[in-house]
Design a protein around this motif. Structure first.
Motif, PDB file in Angstrom:
ATOM      1  N   GLU A  98      22.631   6.928  -1.653  1.00  0.00           N
ATOM      2  CA  GLU A  98      22.628   5.665  -0.926  1.00  0.00           C
ATOM      3  C   GLU A  98      22.858   4.537  -1.923  1.00  0.00           C
ATOM      4  O   GLU A  98      22.202   4.467  -2.948  1.00  0.00           O
ATOM      5  CB  GLU A  98      21.267   5.489  -0.257  1.00  0.00           C
ATOM      6  CG  GLU A  98      21.123   4.206   0.499  1.00  0.00           C
ATOM      7  CD  GLU A  98      19.708   3.663   0.431  1.00  0.00           C
ATOM      8  OE1 GLU A  98      19.008   3.780   1.427  1.00  0.00           O
ATOM      9  OE2 GLU A  98      19.319   3.128  -0.619  1.00  0.00           O
ATOM     10  N   VAL A  99      23.817   3.682  -1.634  1.00  0.00           N
ATOM     11  CA  VAL A  99      24.101   2.557  -2.514  1.00  0.00           C
ATOM     12  C   VAL A  99      24.075   1.271  -1.704  1.00  0.00           C
ATOM     13  O   VAL A  99      24.636   1.214  -0.607  1.00  0.00           O
ATOM     14  CB  VAL A  99      25.462   2.743  -3.227  1.00  0.00           C
ATOM     15  CG1 VAL A  99      25.806   1.525  -4.059  1.00  0.00           C
ATOM     16  CG2 VAL A  99      25.420   3.973  -4.123  1.00  0.00           C
ATOM     17  N   GLU A 100      23.393   0.257  -2.256  1.00  0.00           N
ATOM     18  CA  GLU A 100      23.241  -1.039  -1.566  1.00  0.00           C
ATOM     19  C   GLU A 100      22.688  -0.844  -0.149  1.00  0.00           C
ATOM     20  O   GLU A 100      23.105  -1.500   0.798  1.00  0.00           O
ATOM     21  CB  GLU A 100      24.576  -1.795  -1.511  1.00  0.00           C
ATOM     22  CG  GLU A 100      25.092  -2.204  -2.889  1.00  0.00           C
ATOM     23  CD  GLU A 100      26.490  -2.803  -2.849  1.00  0.00           C
ATOM     24  OE1 GLU A 100      27.207  -2.631  -1.849  1.00  0.00           O
ATOM     25  OE2 GLU A 100      26.858  -3.449  -3.823  1.00  0.00           O
ATOM     26  N   GLY A 101      21.780   0.124  -0.008  1.00  0.00           N
ATOM     27  CA  GLY A 101      21.137   0.349   1.280  1.00  0.00           C
ATOM     28  C   GLY A 101      21.989   1.074   2.303  1.00  0.00           C
ATOM     29  O   GLY A 101      21.589   1.258   3.442  1.00  0.00           O
ATOM     30  N   LYS A 102      23.202   1.499   1.899  1.00  0.00           N
ATOM     31  CA  LYS A 102      24.087   2.158   2.875  1.00  0.00           C
ATOM     32  C   LYS A 102      24.216   3.645   2.557  1.00  0.00           C
ATOM     33  O   LYS A 102      24.366   4.029   1.403  1.00  0.00           O
ATOM     34  CB  LYS A 102      25.489   1.524   2.832  1.00  0.00           C
ATOM     35  CG  LYS A 102      25.517   0.053   3.207  1.00  0.00           C
ATOM     36  CD  LYS A 102      26.960  -0.471   3.112  1.00  0.00           C
ATOM     37  CE  LYS A 102      27.016  -1.972   2.992  1.00  0.00           C
ATOM     38  NZ  LYS A 102      26.637  -2.475   1.654  1.00  0.00           N
ATOM     39  N   GLU A 124       9.326   6.744   1.061  1.00  0.00           N
ATOM     40  CA  GLU A 124       9.502   5.470   1.777  1.00  0.00           C
ATOM     41  C   GLU A 124      10.805   5.409   2.569  1.00  0.00           C
ATOM     42  O   GLU A 124      11.023   4.493   3.349  1.00  0.00           O
ATOM     43  CB  GLU A 124       9.480   4.279   0.792  1.00  0.00           C
ATOM     44  CG  GLU A 124       8.215   4.154  -0.032  1.00  0.00           C
ATOM     45  CD  GLU A 124       8.236   4.976  -1.316  1.00  0.00           C
ATOM     46  OE1 GLU A 124       7.161   5.167  -1.892  1.00  0.00           O
ATOM     47  OE2 GLU A 124       9.312   5.444  -1.737  1.00  0.00           O
ATOM     48  N   PHE A 125      11.715   6.376   2.329  1.00  0.00           N
ATOM     49  CA  PHE A 125      13.023   6.340   3.000  1.00  0.00           C
ATOM     50  C   PHE A 125      13.263   7.631   3.786  1.00  0.00           C
ATOM     51  O   PHE A 125      12.682   8.658   3.481  1.00  0.00           O
ATOM     52  CB  PHE A 125      14.152   6.179   1.970  1.00  0.00           C
ATOM     53  CG  PHE A 125      14.075   4.909   1.177  1.00  0.00           C
ATOM     54  CD1 PHE A 125      14.518   3.696   1.707  1.00  0.00           C
ATOM     55  CD2 PHE A 125      13.549   4.908  -0.104  1.00  0.00           C
ATOM     56  CE1 PHE A 125      14.447   2.527   0.978  1.00  0.00           C
ATOM     57  CE2 PHE A 125      13.466   3.735  -0.850  1.00  0.00           C
ATOM     58  CZ  PHE A 125      13.918   2.538  -0.300  1.00  0.00           C
ATOM     59  N   GLU A 141       0.826  -1.212   0.000  1.00  0.00           N
ATOM     60  CA  GLU A 141       0.000   0.000   0.000  1.00  0.00           C
ATOM     61  C   GLU A 141       0.863   1.266   0.000  1.00  0.00           C
ATOM     62  O   GLU A 141       2.010   1.236   0.439  1.00  0.00           O
ATOM     63  CB  GLU A 141      -0.949  -0.048   1.196  1.00  0.00           C
ATOM     64  CG  GLU A 141      -1.943  -1.198   1.041  1.00  0.00           C
ATOM     65  CD  GLU A 141      -2.873  -1.360   2.226  1.00  0.00           C
ATOM     66  OE1 GLU A 141      -2.479  -0.981   3.352  1.00  0.00           O
ATOM     67  OE2 GLU A 141      -3.987  -1.877   2.024  1.00  0.00           O
ATOM     68  N   PRO A 142       0.316   2.395  -0.517  1.00  0.00           N
ATOM     69  CA  PRO A 142       1.084   3.633  -0.625  1.00  0.00           C
ATOM     70  C   PRO A 142       1.804   4.011   0.670  1.00  0.00           C
ATOM     71  O   PRO A 142       1.254   3.846   1.764  1.00  0.00           O
ATOM     72  CB  PRO A 142       0.028   4.678  -0.974  1.00  0.00           C
ATOM     73  CG  PRO A 142      -1.048   3.905  -1.652  1.00  0.00           C
ATOM     74  CD  PRO A 142      -1.056   2.550  -1.017  1.00  0.00           C
ATOM     75  N   GLY A 143       3.027   4.504   0.526  1.00  0.00           N
ATOM     76  CA  GLY A 143       3.814   4.927   1.680  1.00  0.00           C
ATOM     77  C   GLY A 143       4.633   3.805   2.302  1.00  0.00           C
ATOM     78  O   GLY A 143       5.456   4.036   3.175  1.00  0.00           O
ATOM     79  N   ASN A 144       4.420   2.574   1.849  1.00  0.00           N
ATOM     80  CA  ASN A 144       5.194   1.439   2.368  1.00  0.00           C
ATOM     81  C   ASN A 144       6.294   1.052   1.383  1.00  0.00           C
ATOM     82  O   ASN A 144       6.192   1.334   0.194  1.00  0.00           O
ATOM     83  CB  ASN A 144       4.279   0.230   2.583  1.00  0.00           C
ATOM     84  CG  ASN A 144       3.317   0.459   3.731  1.00  0.00           C
ATOM     85  OD1 ASN A 144       3.680   0.356   4.889  1.00  0.00           O
ATOM     86  ND2 ASN A 144       2.073   0.804   3.407  1.00  0.00           N
TER      87      ASN A 144
END
Length: 288
Positions: free
Chosen positions: A215-219, A246-247, A47-50
């Motif tokens: 941000e790369v690979e979540g870092k 979302e982030f 759902e939106p925002g997730n």
């Protein structure tokens, strides 16, 4: 009494005459709606925002899964965990891969490798591939064709209806592409734009742009990498930094303040797919 029975029969037949389909993300809902029209009942999972990286379905959504004929998967992370569970719950549900026939790119790997187009550097598994295929109009045409193929197989009686919808949708995708190309036409090839999360690789490739990812690979970047990013962004006269709702955008705000550029919140998961890409093009071209 007869009248009530007739009404009941008509309404239940109408419900059953529609195909119950599930999609993982909002853009897929937009695409399925465009081709399926009023012949499909669509349930959305993320759902939106997730974030599709971490989403967990609600009990009501599991109910929808149990009644679905088709699941339109699009290779987002959420599906790696949940699709097997969905198939256990509803073994008759057919899973359609919307990414079929789409040439995948690799996710950006490090700040140093920004210059690469993102082709297969080496044999990465599924994790290394960029799932955001729908950010390039040419890929959406492939997705639309995959939806059409699945619907006419499931519901051959309405093949003409789906074909009409497909043709209208393909023409609208071409128009979106034409508008984006016109907006970006003054820019030089390889023009760079700054993003927090590297979600726009296919868009960048389609229009000869390069995304500079924070941000790369979540870092998040280390201080040294941050300095390098700031220098590059200054040099390239980057117009804005794109972040996703979302982030977290704390680092993005720091960079934006340093460079005196706006932070533009934009998500690749937007429902209004076409408008979203056109707006991004305007920001990159400094026309926002």
């Amino acid at each position: 009494m007869k009248k009530i029975t007739l009404i009941f029969l008509l309404t239940t037949t109408y419900i059953f005459s529609n195909i119950n389909v599930i999609v993982s993300i909002l853009p897929a809902q937009t695409f399925v709606k465009a081709v399926g029209g009023d012949k499909v009942n669509i349930s959305l999972m993320v759902e939106p925002g997730n974030s599709p990286h971490t989403y967990e379905p609600k009990p009501s959504q599991m109910m929808d899964i149990s009644k679905a004929e088709l699941y339109f998967a699009i290779d987002v992370e959420f599906e790696d965990v949940w699709l097997p569970k969905f198939q256990d719950l509803n073994p008759t549900m057919k899973v359609i891969d919307l990414a079929q026939n789409v040439e995948k790119m690799q996710m950006q790997e490090s700040h140093e490798k920004e210059g690469h187009e993102g082709h297969h550097h080496d044999a990465h598994g599924h994790q290394g591939e960029d799932p955001h295929i729908w950010t390039a109009p040419s890929n959406v045409k492939i997705i639309a064709q995959n939806i059409y193929d699945a619907l006419i197989k499931e519901d051959p009686d309405n093949a003409d209806y789906y074909k009409r919808n497909l043709d209208i949708f393909l023409a609208s995708i071409d128009e979106t592409h034409r508008q984006i190309s016109a907006i970006l036409s003054p820019l030089e090839d390889g023009e760079k734009f700054m993003v927090f999360h590297p979600s726009w690789g296919y868009f960048a490739k389609a229009y000869n742009l390069q995304q500079i990812a924070v941000e790369v690979e979540g870092k998040e970047p280390k201080p040294k990498e941050l300095i390098h990013l700031l220098m590059e962004a200054k040099e390239e006269k980057v117009q804005a930094i794109f972040t996703q709702p979302e982030f977290s955008d704390t680092t993005a705000k720091l960079i934006a303040k340093e460079l005196q550029i706006p932070v533009v919140k934009v998500t690749p998961l937007a429902e209004n797919w076409s408008e979203n890409l056109i707006n991004i093009a305007k920001v990159i071209a400094g026309k926002n």
